[in-house]
Design an enzyme around this catalytic site. Structure first.
Site: not given
Ligand code: RNT
Ligand code: ZN
Length: 419
Positions: A184, A225, A227, A259, A262, A286, A294, A296, A326
């Site tokens: 990523w 990955e 985004k 993820d 994303h 993820h 946002d 995470d 993640d």
């Molecule tokens: C970031 C991605 C990625 C990170 C990690 C730390 O938006 O999700 O996967 O969170 O690699």
């Molecule tokens: Zn991620």
């Protein structure tokens, strides 16, 4: 009623709808979920002093952050004692452990810089997943790494990627468990670019150059990955959804990694999982919790989390989906954040396995949609909590009710002393 008595009643109930809860619990104990080391120190790592940069950010300054490999490992041990189920360790390249004053830059990393992690994982019977770190580093030029127009910059990061493939293979050989290596980058632009294709072509060629490093496809599982946007790179992300998915689809042995933080807010990864499983032998996830713009946030036992787990289970794809957590929250106790997120995903998997999926699917196939709605609502009120309590008990981890006291105790005894 004791946990045992509650479980006995629940077991009988579930048997009545065709579910063997003993078998479900046995299965849960064997399903590996990757636990990300970076929740413990706000994605800082050990190879630099500077701030976290590159399209991701942690907010908050809750006391007790791990500052050394020893502290991070101790916190992970504590956190793992609070979670039922099988864990796999997920490490980022910036968590290299340098000893006796030695240092190696990202393009020169070697397996030996991760020997301590291998030792840690082996002692705890865990496999290891890995991530090259394409952020928080001076060689990120104008916000770009693998897609930079500057050849020297690109080459530095290609060398980093290759080094990470070698380290991933080392992890797999040492632990005997394949290593998922996720690529990523936060490459992108804050405002409207004049060339959207150039960076993507360079990104494609750079990932191809990384994957040209020889490796055993049974041992290393490279992923890309995607985004939709990053903080500071709102207008354009090189590794968009279409880019990453097409890259994986056209490069054998490379997996798409989704993820669930994303995508655009109305898109759901639960719906994308079966779409990808119709084509890819294996995919990676993820698991996170997006809020507004946002991602995470700590994973909770919410609707989309349940829906994602359900899709994996009812597609009978538990052995085709690599599941990794993640998220990173620096505003609350980090051990608690880790534990709540991991436990939430465990609950979602448990719920999915305690759902009469075949019966529901039949209703759909026979177009009995009225009954399907009634039954799907019925399932929500099944006595899952009693099965969860039994699962926690068997794994020797705290019940939900006792979790906070454990976290608080560790905070007082250990975390509070980190000044
Ligand atoms: C970031 C991605 C990625 C990170 C990690 C730390 O938006 O999700 O996967 O969170 O690699
Ligand atoms: Zn991620």
């Amino acid at each position: 009623m004791t946990i045992k008595e509650r479980y006995a009643a629940a077991k009988e109930f579930y048997a009545g709808v065709g579910i063997d809860t003993d078998a479900v619990i046995a299965k849960m104990k064997e399903l590996p979920v990757s636990l990300h080391c970076w929740q413990g120190d706000d994605v800082t790592g050990f190879d630099h002093d500077g701030p976290l940069t590159g399209g991701i950010q942690t907010t908050g300054n809750y006391p007790g952050k791990a500052r050394t490999p020893e502290e991070l490992m101790a916190d992970m041990d504590k956190t793992m004692s609070l979670m039922p189920g099988k864990k796999k360790l997920n490490v980022h390249a910036c968590y290299a452990i340098f000893e006796n004053g030695e240092f190696a830059d990202r393009d020169k990393l070697e397996p030996k810089h991760f020997a301590k992690w291998v030792e840690f994982a082996k002692e705890r019977n865990m496999g290891i997943d890995f991530n090259p770190t394409f952020f928080s580093h001076p060689m990120v030029k104008d916000g770009l790494t693998l897609s930079s127009p500057d050849e020297e910059t690109r080459n530095f990061w290609i060398e980093h990627g290759k080094a990470c493939i070698r380290i991933s293979e080392y992890f797999a050989k040492e632990t005997g468990i394949p290593c998922v290596m996720n690529i990523w980058t936060g490459d992108g632009f804050k405002d409207i670019p004049a060339d959207r294709m150039g960076p993507r072509v360079r990104y494609k060629e750079s990932i191809e150059a990384i994957l040209a490093e020889p490796f055993d496809k049974n041992l290393v599982k490279p992923c890309v990955e995607s985004k939709v946007f990053g903080i500071g790179v709102e207008a354009y992300t090189t590794g968009s959804a279409e880019f990453s998915l097409t890259f994986a689809a056209t490069h054998e042995g490379c997996l798409p990694l989704m993820d669930n933080g994303h995508y655009h807010p109305t898109e759901v990864v639960s719906d994308k999982i079966p779409a990808l499983l119709a084509f890819f032998p294996e995919i990676a996830l993820h698991i996170t919790r997006p809020i507004r713009w946002d991602s995470d946030h700590v994973v909770l036992f919410d609707d989309e989390t349940k829906e994602m787990a359900k899709e994996i289970v009812r597609c009978e794809a538990l052995d085709r989906v690599y599941m990794a957590l993640d998220y990173f929250d620096a505003s609350i106790n980090r051990v608690s954040a880790w534990a709540v997120g991991f436990r939430s995903w465990q609950k979602a998997l448990l719920m999915a396995l305690c759902t009469p999926n075949a019966e529901l699917k039949k209703l759909q196939d026979e177009n009995r949609m009225t009954e399907l709605m009634v039954r799907q609502e019925e399932v929500k009120m099944y006595p899952l909590g009693d099965v969860w309590a039994q699962y926690c008990e068997e794994c020797g981890v705290p019940q939900d009710r006792d979790l906070f006291a454990e976290v608080e105790k560790y905070e007082k005894e250990v975390l509070a002393n980190r000044k």
